[in-house]
Motif scaffolding. Structure first.
Motif, PDB file in Angstrom:
ATOM      1  N   ALA A  11      41.739 -17.574  -4.323  1.00  0.00           N
ATOM      2  CA  ALA A  11      41.170 -17.263  -5.642  1.00  0.00           C
ATOM      3  C   ALA A  11      41.779 -18.146  -6.725  1.00  0.00           C
ATOM      4  CB  ALA A  11      41.391 -15.788  -5.968  1.00  0.00           C
ATOM      5  N   SER A  12      43.063 -18.460  -6.587  1.00  0.00           N
ATOM      6  CA  SER A  12      43.723 -19.288  -7.610  1.00  0.00           C
ATOM      7  C   SER A  12      43.191 -20.713  -7.609  1.00  0.00           C
ATOM      8  CB  SER A  12      45.239 -19.287  -7.388  1.00  0.00           C
ATOM      9  OG  SER A  12      45.625 -20.105  -6.296  1.00  0.00           O
ATOM     10  N   THR A  13      42.783 -21.212  -6.446  1.00  0.00           N
ATOM     11  CA  THR A  13      42.235 -22.572  -6.402  1.00  0.00           C
ATOM     12  C   THR A  13      40.825 -22.598  -6.968  1.00  0.00           C
ATOM     13  OG1 THR A  13      41.413 -22.329  -4.121  1.00  0.00           O
ATOM     14  CG2 THR A  13      43.659 -23.138  -4.397  1.00  0.00           C
ATOM     15  N   VAL A  14      40.021 -21.615  -6.616  1.00  0.00           N
ATOM     16  CA  VAL A  14      38.656 -21.548  -7.124  1.00  0.00           C
ATOM     17  C   VAL A  14      38.658 -21.317  -8.637  1.00  0.00           C
ATOM     18  CG1 VAL A  14      36.504 -20.238  -7.024  1.00  0.00           C
ATOM     19  CG2 VAL A  14      37.755 -20.753  -4.908  1.00  0.00           C
ATOM     20  N   ALA A  15      39.651 -20.582  -9.130  1.00  0.00           N
ATOM     21  CA  ALA A  15      39.738 -20.287 -10.563  1.00  0.00           C
ATOM     22  C   ALA A  15      40.009 -21.529 -11.411  1.00  0.00           C
ATOM     23  CB  ALA A  15      40.820 -19.240 -10.816  1.00  0.00           C
ATOM     24  N   LEU A  16      40.353 -22.624 -10.756  1.00  0.00           N
ATOM     25  CA  LEU A  16      40.589 -23.867 -11.493  1.00  0.00           C
ATOM     26  C   LEU A  16      39.281 -24.551 -11.907  1.00  0.00           C
ATOM     27  CD1 LEU A  16      43.501 -25.415  -9.385  1.00  0.00           C
ATOM     28  CD2 LEU A  16      43.664 -24.445 -11.684  1.00  0.00           C
ATOM     29  N   LEU A  74      31.575 -20.378  -4.463  1.00  0.00           N
ATOM     30  CA  LEU A  74      32.987 -20.405  -4.057  1.00  0.00           C
ATOM     31  C   LEU A  74      33.734 -19.125  -4.424  1.00  0.00           C
ATOM     32  CD1 LEU A  74      34.058 -24.104  -4.786  1.00  0.00           C
ATOM     33  CD2 LEU A  74      33.592 -23.031  -2.573  1.00  0.00           C
ATOM     34  N   VAL A  75      33.178 -18.326  -5.323  1.00  0.00           N
ATOM     35  CA  VAL A  75      33.838 -17.054  -5.648  1.00  0.00           C
ATOM     36  C   VAL A  75      33.844 -16.125  -4.431  1.00  0.00           C
ATOM     37  CG1 VAL A  75      33.279 -17.226  -8.091  1.00  0.00           C
ATOM     38  CG2 VAL A  75      31.735 -15.978  -6.556  1.00  0.00           C
ATOM     39  N   HIS A  76      32.954 -16.374  -3.480  1.00  0.00           N
ATOM     40  CA  HIS A  76      32.896 -15.551  -2.264  1.00  0.00           C
ATOM     41  C   HIS A  76      33.928 -15.982  -1.219  1.00  0.00           C
ATOM     42  CE1 HIS A  76      29.210 -13.873  -3.841  1.00  0.00           C
ATOM     43  NE2 HIS A  76      28.612 -15.050  -3.827  1.00  0.00           N
ATOM     44  N   LEU A  77      34.633 -17.060  -1.504  1.00  0.00           N
ATOM     45  CA  LEU A  77      35.512 -17.644  -0.488  1.00  0.00           C
ATOM     46  C   LEU A  77      36.606 -16.695   0.001  1.00  0.00           C
ATOM     47  CD1 LEU A  77      35.475 -20.421   0.900  1.00  0.00           C
ATOM     48  CD2 LEU A  77      37.258 -21.130  -0.694  1.00  0.00           C
ATOM     49  N   PRO A  78      37.334 -15.990  -0.869  1.00  0.00           N
ATOM     50  CA  PRO A  78      38.379 -15.090  -0.354  1.00  0.00           C
ATOM     51  C   PRO A  78      37.839 -14.044   0.615  1.00  0.00           C
ATOM     52  CG  PRO A  78      38.711 -15.493  -2.695  1.00  0.00           C
ATOM     53  CD  PRO A  78      37.380 -16.082  -2.350  1.00  0.00           C
ATOM     54  N   ASP A  79      36.744 -13.380   0.250  1.00  0.00           N
ATOM     55  CA  ASP A  79      36.164 -12.376   1.150  1.00  0.00           C
ATOM     56  C   ASP A  79      35.718 -13.012   2.461  1.00  0.00           C
ATOM     57  OD1 ASP A  79      36.515 -10.294  -0.623  1.00  0.00           O
ATOM     58  OD2 ASP A  79      34.465 -10.377  -1.408  1.00  0.00           O
ATOM     59  N   GLU A 118      29.806 -15.703   9.774  1.00  0.00           N
ATOM     60  CA  GLU A 118      28.746 -15.279   8.865  1.00  0.00           C
ATOM     61  C   GLU A 118      28.786 -16.039   7.538  1.00  0.00           C
ATOM     62  OE1 GLU A 118      27.058 -11.276   6.579  1.00  0.00           O
ATOM     63  OE2 GLU A 118      28.887 -11.163   7.794  1.00  0.00           O
ATOM     64  N   LEU A 119      29.963 -16.136   6.935  1.00  0.00           N
ATOM     65  CA  LEU A 119      30.132 -16.808   5.640  1.00  0.00           C
ATOM     66  C   LEU A 119      29.161 -16.246   4.602  1.00  0.00           C
ATOM     67  CD1 LEU A 119      30.614 -20.527   6.783  1.00  0.00           C
ATOM     68  CD2 LEU A 119      32.298 -18.698   6.614  1.00  0.00           C
ATOM     69  N   ALA A 120      29.228 -14.950   4.402  1.00  0.00           N
ATOM     70  CA  ALA A 120      28.332 -14.268   3.465  1.00  0.00           C
ATOM     71  C   ALA A 120      28.438 -14.880   2.073  1.00  0.00           C
ATOM     72  CB  ALA A 120      28.673 -12.780   3.408  1.00  0.00           C
ATOM     73  N   GLY A 121      27.287 -15.131   1.471  1.00  0.00           N
ATOM     74  CA  GLY A 121      27.243 -15.657   0.115  1.00  0.00           C
ATOM     75  C   GLY A 121      27.105 -17.158   0.030  1.00  0.00           C
ATOM     76  N   PHE A 122      27.091 -17.854   1.177  1.00  0.00           N
ATOM     77  CA  PHE A 122      27.020 -19.309   1.157  1.00  0.00           C
ATOM     78  C   PHE A 122      25.687 -19.803   1.727  1.00  0.00           C
ATOM     79  CE2 PHE A 122      31.555 -18.574   0.866  1.00  0.00           C
ATOM     80  CZ  PHE A 122      31.936 -19.525  -0.076  1.00  0.00           C
TER      81      PHE A 122
END
Length: 341
Positions: free
Chosen positions: A22-27, A177-182, A294-298
Motif C-alpha cells: 500500500a505504501s508503494t502504491v500510495a506514491l 493498483l489499489v487492489h494490489l494488497p488484497d 484470480e487477481l480480482a480487480g485487474f
C-alpha cells in the motif's frame, strides 16, 4: 487476523505485506507530479539504474517503453554506468535509482556520477536518511523494506508514456493498483500448498534450470541469482525463453529441475514453446503461471503488466519453504556485505 502473522502460511506476515504494498502504491500522486514536472522541464531520456536484483527489476519497464514509445528509457548497471558512461547522459536526463536499504555502494557512486553530469536524480527507497535518499534530488519514500519496486517503476514509466500519448490504459492501470494488497494476500494463500510441495520435492536438489520471457525475464534472472544462488547457495542456469534453443538447452537431462515462469503478455508463446520442449526431456518441470491466480480487480492488460509482482509473491512462498526444508536461512551470506571487494 489482520495485523498478525498468518499461522497457516510459513513465516508470512499479512499486515506487513499489505502495509508495504500500500505504501508503494500510495506514491502515485507524487510520482505523477514529478513525471509531469520532468517533462515540462524538457527531460528527453530516462536512465533506470540499479545493482543486482534492483537492476534486473528495471527491465520490464525498459521493455514497456521500447514496445510503446520512441522516448529513450534504458536500464543500466550502476557500477558499469560509472566506468563506461552513457552518450545521452546530461542535463536532460532523469536518472531513477532503487535500493531497499538506501545504502548500496555501487548505487551511491552512480548517483554522484550522474549528478556531476547534470542529470536530475530520483530514488525509491524505504529509508529517508539513507545515503541514496539524501543524495538525490527527489526521494520518494515507502515503508521500510518494501519490495519489490515494480509498482513505483510501473507508475513512473506508465505516467511518462501516458503523458506522451503512448499508453492510454495507464489511468485504469494506476487505479487498479489499489487492489494490489488484497490480491497479493490471496495469491500468497493460494500458492502456499504448491510452494510447500515444491520445496519438499526439491530439498536435495542442488541445480536448477530457469526460463521466462518478456516482463518475466527480469524475475527469472532475479530469482536465479538473488534467491537460489545468493540466499540458498544453489547452482543455476537461467536463460530467456526467446533464447532457450541456443546453448543452454544442451544442459537439460532427464532429472534436471526446470522452473518455468509464465505470464500473460505477448511473449507467452515463446515461453510455451520452451516449456513444451523441457517436458520432452526432463521429468522435473515446475511451471509457475500468473494465469492460475484470480487477481480480482485487474483487467487482462493490467494482469500482464503486474506479472513480476505476482510471481514475486508466489516465489516468496517457495523461498520460505526452501529455507525450511534445507535448514538454510535466507539471510545467510558468505561474501555479500561480509567481505570487501
Amino acid at each position: 487476523m489482520l495485523g498478525s502473522k498468518d499461522q497457516t502460511l510459513l513465516g508470512f506476515d499479512e499486515n506487513e505485506l499489505r502495509t508495504q504494498l500500500a505504501s508503494t502504491v500510495a506514491l502515485r500522486p507524487q510520482i505523477e507530479q514529478l513525471v509531469d514536472e520532468l517533462l515540462a522541464q524538457g527531460i528527453d531520456n530516462v536512465l533506470l539504474v540499479g545493482a543486482g536484483g534492483t537492476y534486473s527489476q528495471m527491465w520490464p519497464y525498459e521493455l514497456l517503453a521500447r514496445e510503446r514509445s520512441t522516448f529513450s528509457v534504458r536500464a543500466a548497471i550502476a557500477a558499469e554506468l560509472v566506468v563506461t558512461g552513457d552518450a545521452l547522459l546530461g542535463e536532460r536526463t532523469a536518472a531513477v535509482f532503487t535500493s531497499v536499504s538506501g545504502t548500496t555502494e555501487d548505487v551511491v557512486r552512480a548517483v554522484e556520477y550522474v549528478k556531476e553530469a547534470g542529470a536530475t536524480t530520483i530514488a525509491f527507497t524505504g529509508y529517508p536518511e539513507s545515503p541514496i535518499a539524501t543524495g538525490v534530488d527527489h526521494a520518494l519514500i515507502s515503508e521500510p523494506k518494501a519490495w519489490p519496486f515494480d509498482m513505483q517503476l510501473l507508475l513512473f514509466v506508465g505516467r511518462l508514456l501516458f503523458q506522451r500519448g503512448e499508453f492510454d490504459a495507464y489511468p485504469a492501470l494506476a487505479d487498479e493498483l489499489v487492489h494490489l494488497p488484497d490480491a497479493m494476500v490471496e495469491v500468497a494463500r493460494q500458492a502456499e500448498p504448491a510452494a510447500a510441495a515444491f520445496a519438499e520435492a526439491h530439498r536435495d536438489t542442488d541445480y536448477y534450470f530457469l526460463t521466462g520471457g518478456g516482463p518475466l525475464w527480469s524475475f527469472t534472472y532475479l530469482y536465479s541469482m538473488c534467491i537460489l544462488e545468493e540466499m540458498q547457495w544453489l547452482r543455476t542456469t537461467r536463460v530467456h525463453s526467446a533464447e532457450f534453443f541456443h546453448g543452454s538447452l544442451e544442459l537439460l537431462e532427464e532429472d534436471t529441475a526446470v522452473i518455468v515462469f509464465q505470464g500473460e503478455d505477448r511473449s507467452r508463446p515463446l515461453t510455451d514453446r520452451a516449456e513444451a520442449f523441457t517436458k520432452r526431456i526432463s521429468k522435473d518441470v515446475s511451471v509457475f503461471d500468473t494465469r492460475d491466480y484470480e487477481l480480482a480487480g485487474f483487467s487482462p492488460e493490467s494482469r500482464a503488466l503486474i506479472a513480476p509482482i505476482v510471481l514475486d509473491t508466489v516465489m516468496g512462498r517457495v523461498s520460505k519453504h526452501l529455507e525450511r526444508v534445507r535448514n538454510h536461512s535466507l539471510d545467510l551470506r558468505r561474501y555479500y556485505r561480509v567481505l570487501d571487494y
